[in-house]
Scaffold this motif. Structure first.
Motif, PDB file in Angstrom:
ATOM      1  N   PRO A   1      -6.223 -15.452   7.144  1.00 27.41           N
ATOM      2  CA  PRO A   1      -6.416 -16.351   5.994  1.00 27.41           C
ATOM      3  C   PRO A   1      -7.175 -15.707   4.835  1.00 27.41           C
ATOM      4  O   PRO A   1      -6.969 -16.088   3.681  1.00 27.41           O
ATOM      5  CB  PRO A   1      -7.205 -17.515   6.596  1.00 27.41           C
ATOM      6  CG  PRO A   1      -6.849 -17.512   8.044  1.00 27.41           C
ATOM      7  CD  PRO A   1      -6.677 -16.069   8.413  1.00 27.41           C
ATOM      8  N   ALA A   2      -8.014 -14.734   5.131  1.00 25.38           N
ATOM      9  CA  ALA A   2      -8.776 -14.078   4.067  1.00 25.38           C
ATOM     10  C   ALA A   2      -7.884 -13.286   3.118  1.00 25.38           C
ATOM     11  O   ALA A   2      -8.286 -12.975   1.997  1.00 25.38           O
ATOM     12  CB  ALA A   2      -9.835 -13.159   4.677  1.00 25.38           C
ATOM     13  N   HIS A   3      -6.667 -12.968   3.547  1.00 24.64           N
ATOM     14  CA  HIS A   3      -5.764 -12.161   2.721  1.00 24.64           C
ATOM     15  C   HIS A   3      -4.826 -13.012   1.862  1.00 24.64           C
ATOM     16  O   HIS A   3      -4.096 -12.462   1.023  1.00 24.64           O
ATOM     17  CB  HIS A   3      -4.923 -11.246   3.614  1.00 24.64           C
ATOM     18  CG  HIS A   3      -5.751 -10.296   4.421  1.00 24.64           C
ATOM     19  ND1 HIS A   3      -5.297  -9.714   5.588  1.00 24.64           N
ATOM     20  CD2 HIS A   3      -7.013  -9.829   4.237  1.00 24.64           C
ATOM     21  CE1 HIS A   3      -6.232  -8.924   6.089  1.00 24.64           C
ATOM     22  NE2 HIS A   3      -7.283  -8.985   5.289  1.00 24.64           N
TER      23      HIS A   3
ATOM     24  N   GLY B   1       3.925  -7.109  14.018  1.00 24.62           N
ATOM     25  CA  GLY B   1       3.911  -8.561  14.065  1.00 24.62           C
ATOM     26  C   GLY B   1       2.899  -9.250  13.187  1.00 24.62           C
ATOM     27  O   GLY B   1       2.788 -10.482  13.227  1.00 24.62           O
ATOM     28  N   ARG B   2       2.165  -8.496  12.376  1.00 24.68           N
ATOM     29  CA  ARG B   2       1.184  -9.107  11.477  1.00 24.68           C
ATOM     30  C   ARG B   2       1.303  -8.513  10.080  1.00 24.68           C
ATOM     31  O   ARG B   2       1.677  -7.340   9.916  1.00 24.68           O
ATOM     32  CB  ARG B   2      -0.245  -8.915  11.985  1.00 24.68           C
ATOM     33  CG  ARG B   2      -0.560  -9.721  13.225  1.00 24.68           C
ATOM     34  CD  ARG B   2      -2.037  -9.695  13.554  1.00 24.68           C
ATOM     35  NE  ARG B   2      -2.869 -10.298  12.517  1.00 24.68           N
ATOM     36  CZ  ARG B   2      -3.092 -11.600  12.398  1.00 24.68           C
ATOM     37  NH1 ARG B   2      -2.541 -12.457  13.233  1.00 24.68           N
ATOM     38  NH2 ARG B   2      -3.877 -12.065  11.441  1.00 24.68           N
ATOM     39  N   ILE B   3       0.960  -9.329   9.089  1.00 18.89           N
ATOM     40  CA  ILE B   3       0.868  -8.833   7.717  1.00 18.89           C
ATOM     41  C   ILE B   3      -0.449  -8.098   7.567  1.00 18.89           C
ATOM     42  O   ILE B   3      -1.518  -8.667   7.817  1.00 18.89           O
ATOM     43  CB  ILE B   3       0.958  -9.995   6.714  1.00 18.89           C
ATOM     44  CG1 ILE B   3       2.324 -10.679   6.798  1.00 18.89           C
ATOM     45  CG2 ILE B   3       0.702  -9.495   5.290  1.00 18.89           C
ATOM     46  CD1 ILE B   3       2.446 -11.912   5.923  1.00 18.89           C
ATOM     47  N   VAL B   4      -0.377  -6.841   7.153  1.00 22.93           N
ATOM     48  CA  VAL B   4      -1.589  -6.017   7.054  1.00 22.93           C
ATOM     49  C   VAL B   4      -1.820  -5.497   5.637  1.00 22.93           C
ATOM     50  O   VAL B   4      -2.772  -4.741   5.403  1.00 22.93           O
ATOM     51  CB  VAL B   4      -1.537  -4.836   8.043  1.00 22.93           C
ATOM     52  CG1 VAL B   4      -1.527  -5.343   9.475  1.00 22.93           C
ATOM     53  CG2 VAL B   4      -0.320  -3.947   7.771  1.00 22.93           C
ATOM     54  N   GLY B   5      -0.966  -5.878   4.690  1.00 22.54           N
ATOM     55  CA  GLY B   5      -1.147  -5.392   3.325  1.00 22.54           C
ATOM     56  C   GLY B   5      -0.031  -5.849   2.414  1.00 22.54           C
ATOM     57  O   GLY B   5       0.764  -6.735   2.764  1.00 22.54           O
TER      58      GLY B   5
ATOM     59  N   HIS C   1       1.446   0.948  -1.945  1.00 17.64           N
ATOM     60  CA  HIS C   1       1.051  -0.078  -0.982  1.00 17.64           C
ATOM     61  C   HIS C   1      -0.450   0.015  -0.740  1.00 17.64           C
ATOM     62  O   HIS C   1      -1.084   1.035  -1.011  1.00 17.64           O
ATOM     63  CB  HIS C   1       1.825   0.069   0.327  1.00 17.64           C
ATOM     64  CG  HIS C   1       1.545   1.341   1.063  1.00 17.64           C
ATOM     65  ND1 HIS C   1       2.227   2.512   0.818  1.00 17.64           N
ATOM     66  CD2 HIS C   1       0.652   1.636   2.051  1.00 17.64           C
ATOM     67  CE1 HIS C   1       1.789   3.464   1.615  1.00 17.64           C
ATOM     68  NE2 HIS C   1       0.826   2.958   2.374  1.00 17.64           N
ATOM     69  N   ARG C   2      -0.985  -1.072  -0.218  1.00 17.78           N
ATOM     70  CA  ARG C   2      -2.412  -1.105   0.120  1.00 17.78           C
ATOM     71  C   ARG C   2      -2.590  -1.895   1.408  1.00 17.78           C
ATOM     72  O   ARG C   2      -2.029  -2.983   1.565  1.00 17.78           O
ATOM     73  CB  ARG C   2      -3.238  -1.753  -0.984  1.00 17.78           C
ATOM     74  CG  ARG C   2      -4.750  -1.799  -0.644  1.00 17.78           C
ATOM     75  CD  ARG C   2      -5.529  -2.516  -1.708  1.00 17.78           C
ATOM     76  NE  ARG C   2      -5.367  -1.848  -3.002  1.00 17.78           N
ATOM     77  CZ  ARG C   2      -5.734  -2.394  -4.160  1.00 17.78           C
ATOM     78  NH1 ARG C   2      -6.248  -3.614  -4.184  1.00 17.78           N
ATOM     79  NH2 ARG C   2      -5.562  -1.732  -5.275  1.00 17.78           N
ATOM     80  N   PHE C   3      -3.362  -1.319   2.318  1.00 19.01           N
ATOM     81  CA  PHE C   3      -3.703  -2.019   3.544  1.00 19.01           C
ATOM     82  C   PHE C   3      -4.890  -2.935   3.306  1.00 19.01           C
ATOM     83  O   PHE C   3      -5.849  -2.565   2.614  1.00 19.01           O
ATOM     84  CB  PHE C   3      -4.030  -1.020   4.659  1.00 19.01           C
ATOM     85  CG  PHE C   3      -2.845  -0.209   5.110  1.00 19.01           C
ATOM     86  CD1 PHE C   3      -1.837  -0.793   5.865  1.00 19.01           C
ATOM     87  CD2 PHE C   3      -2.740   1.137   4.784  1.00 19.01           C
ATOM     88  CE1 PHE C   3      -0.739  -0.052   6.278  1.00 19.01           C
ATOM     89  CE2 PHE C   3      -1.655   1.885   5.195  1.00 19.01           C
ATOM     90  CZ  PHE C   3      -0.648   1.296   5.943  1.00 19.01           C
ATOM     91  N   LEU C   4      -4.828  -4.116   3.882  1.00 18.54           N
ATOM     92  CA  LEU C   4      -5.926  -5.072   3.803  1.00 18.54           C
ATOM     93  C   LEU C   4      -6.676  -5.149   5.127  1.00 18.54           C
ATOM     94  O   LEU C   4      -7.563  -5.994   5.290  1.00 18.54           O
ATOM     95  CB  LEU C   4      -5.391  -6.452   3.432  1.00 18.54           C
ATOM     96  CG  LEU C   4      -4.681  -6.543   2.075  1.00 18.54           C
ATOM     97  CD1 LEU C   4      -4.080  -7.927   1.877  1.00 18.54           C
ATOM     98  CD2 LEU C   4      -5.636  -6.198   0.936  1.00 18.54           C
ATOM     99  N   ALA C   5      -6.301  -4.291   6.060  1.00 16.26           N
ATOM    100  CA  ALA C   5      -6.960  -4.242   7.359  1.00 16.26           C
ATOM    101  C   ALA C   5      -6.914  -2.808   7.860  1.00 16.26           C
ATOM    102  O   ALA C   5      -6.101  -1.992   7.399  1.00 16.26           O
ATOM    103  CB  ALA C   5      -6.253  -5.177   8.348  1.00 16.26           C
TER     104      ALA C   5
END
Length: 405
Positions: A322-324, A343-347, A359-363
């Motif tokens: 949710p923080a993203h 399986g997850r959105i990471v950026g 691109h940029r990773f958020l994790a």
């Protein structure tokens, strides 16, 4: 304990849901599709509000060696195995042609009835045009398309001058002002399934479509059509909640429950899905067997703005932190381009003016993910080539990356 309570004892966690997503949405490398029709069938419908999404969504899922643009254009404009039409939530989608009747009868028909009534009401309030005038105008438009095969809105306006008539839109409101009837008339005909957007002018990112007559399709009973659509949707997106299905279709909850009951959908318990542990999800009765997360293998994907996968569920916490959300969604709830890992959105990602994919990773995802995402970015840039993509609905992270941030 009832049978339903026993089935709810089957717990489906985020890892299994991610494995189902990877395989059924054709995003894992080994699960990629052999045709644009396979992609659309796997996802039920491709969002088409932004024309580029259809091609980018297909390109992310087609096996290597295929040209996504050629594959989609062949299916849409030559073989007509895919159909662009109004569907769920009054949104334009591209669907397998064999599913068009179910989408129309379950969803688009009711929206078209409301759209026609709204247009007639506004014409009565803001002009001397009436239902007879509208019927004759539509008859002439259909006759021109029958003769020419296809035509742009501007060409239809020249051939049918009545389309250039104006009415006062929004009488008595802050939006009051003159408006041409052309867009509204073509929209009604499109929602009713009598005409459809054909090949656009310009590149595959253009929204300046030509119009063409649509071949007739079956009129299905509403309940039958709704059950058919939910059957396809649950096969692709299950397990999912009533709220997910209500959001995706835009139906009343009574329609959702009736369709689930008609299919004999089975309840399961969704673990940590964002609405709290113990939430009830639904799967098709023949889809209760577990899907092992370790059967998929590592995978990365760059999915476009409005892609059907991130837009497939109302509750998204099982694949999105949710923080993203503020970085990846616009203020209307439209998702931008996303980077996925296992399986997850990471950026997020964007195309720069020079054509490069930033691109940029958020994790923190690790070195394997970085290499896999970089390979996907290179693959995407390779087939997009000289075409420049700007999402119709821009999000904070996409804007920043596109500007070189």
């Amino acid at each position: 304990m009832t049978r339903g309570e026993m089935k709810r004892g089957r717990v489906v966690g985020p890892e299994e849901r991610g494995a189902r997503l990877a395989l059924r949405h054709r995003v894992a490398g080994a699960a990629r599709a052999g045709s644009a029709e396979e992609v659309a069938g796997a996802l039920v419908a491709l969002h088409a509000t932004d024309p580029a999404t259809v091609f980018l969504a297909a390109g992310a899922r087609l096996a290597d060696g295929q040209d996504p643009v050629a594959a989609v254009e062949r299916a849409l404009y030559e073989e007509r195995t895919l159909t662009r039409m109004h569907g769920m939530r009054h949104t334009v989608f591209v669907v397998p042609t064999g599913l068009a009747a179910a989408v129309h009868s379950s969803t688009a028909h009711a929206a078209a009835v409301r759209e026609r009534a709204s247009l007639l009401k506004q014409l009565a309030a803001g002009s001397d045009l009436d239902a007879a005038w509208l019927a004759e105008t539509e008859r002439r438009v259909l006759a021109v398309l029958a003769e020419r095969g296809e035509a742009t809105g501007a060409e239809l306006g020249t051939a049918v001058p009545r389309l250039r008539e104006q009415y006062v839109y929004g009488v008595g409101t802050a939006q009051e002002g003159p408006q041409s009837v052309s867009t509204r008339v073509l929209r009604v005909l499109g929602m009713e399934g009598r005409i459809a957007r054909g090949r656009p002018q310009g590149s595959w990112t253009s929204s300046r479509f030509r119009w063409a007559l649509t071949p007739p399709h079956d009129e299905l009973p509403t309940a039958e059509a709704q059950s058919e659509l939910v059957r396809h949707w649950l096969a692709a997106y299950g397990p999912a909640t009533e709220a997910d299905l209500k959001w995706w279709t835009g139906w009343k909850v009574t329609d959702v429950r009736r369709a689930l009951a008609a299919l004999g959908a089975e309840p399961v318990t969704l673990e940590a899905d964002g609405t709290g542990p113990g939430t009830v999800g639904h799967v098709l009765p023949d889809d209760l067997d577990p899907v092992r997360a370790d059967a998929v293998g590592p995978w990365a994907a760059l999915l476009p703005a409005l892609d059907p996968t991130p837009m497939g569920w109302q509750s998204r916490d099982w694949y999105l932190d949710p923080a993203h959300r503020p970085a990846l969604f616009d203020r209307s709830g439209n998702i931008g381009p996303t980077v996925w890992w296992n399986g997850r959105i990471v950026g997020g990602w964007a195309q720069r003016p020079d054509g490069g994919i930033a691109h940029r990773f958020l994790a923190d995802v690790g070195a394997d993910a970085v290499r896999a995402v970089e390979a996907e970015a290179e693959r995407l840039a390779g087939w997009v080539g000289e075409v420049r993509i700007t999402p119709r609905f821009r999000t904070p992270l996409e804007r920043e990356l596109a500007a070189g941030g």
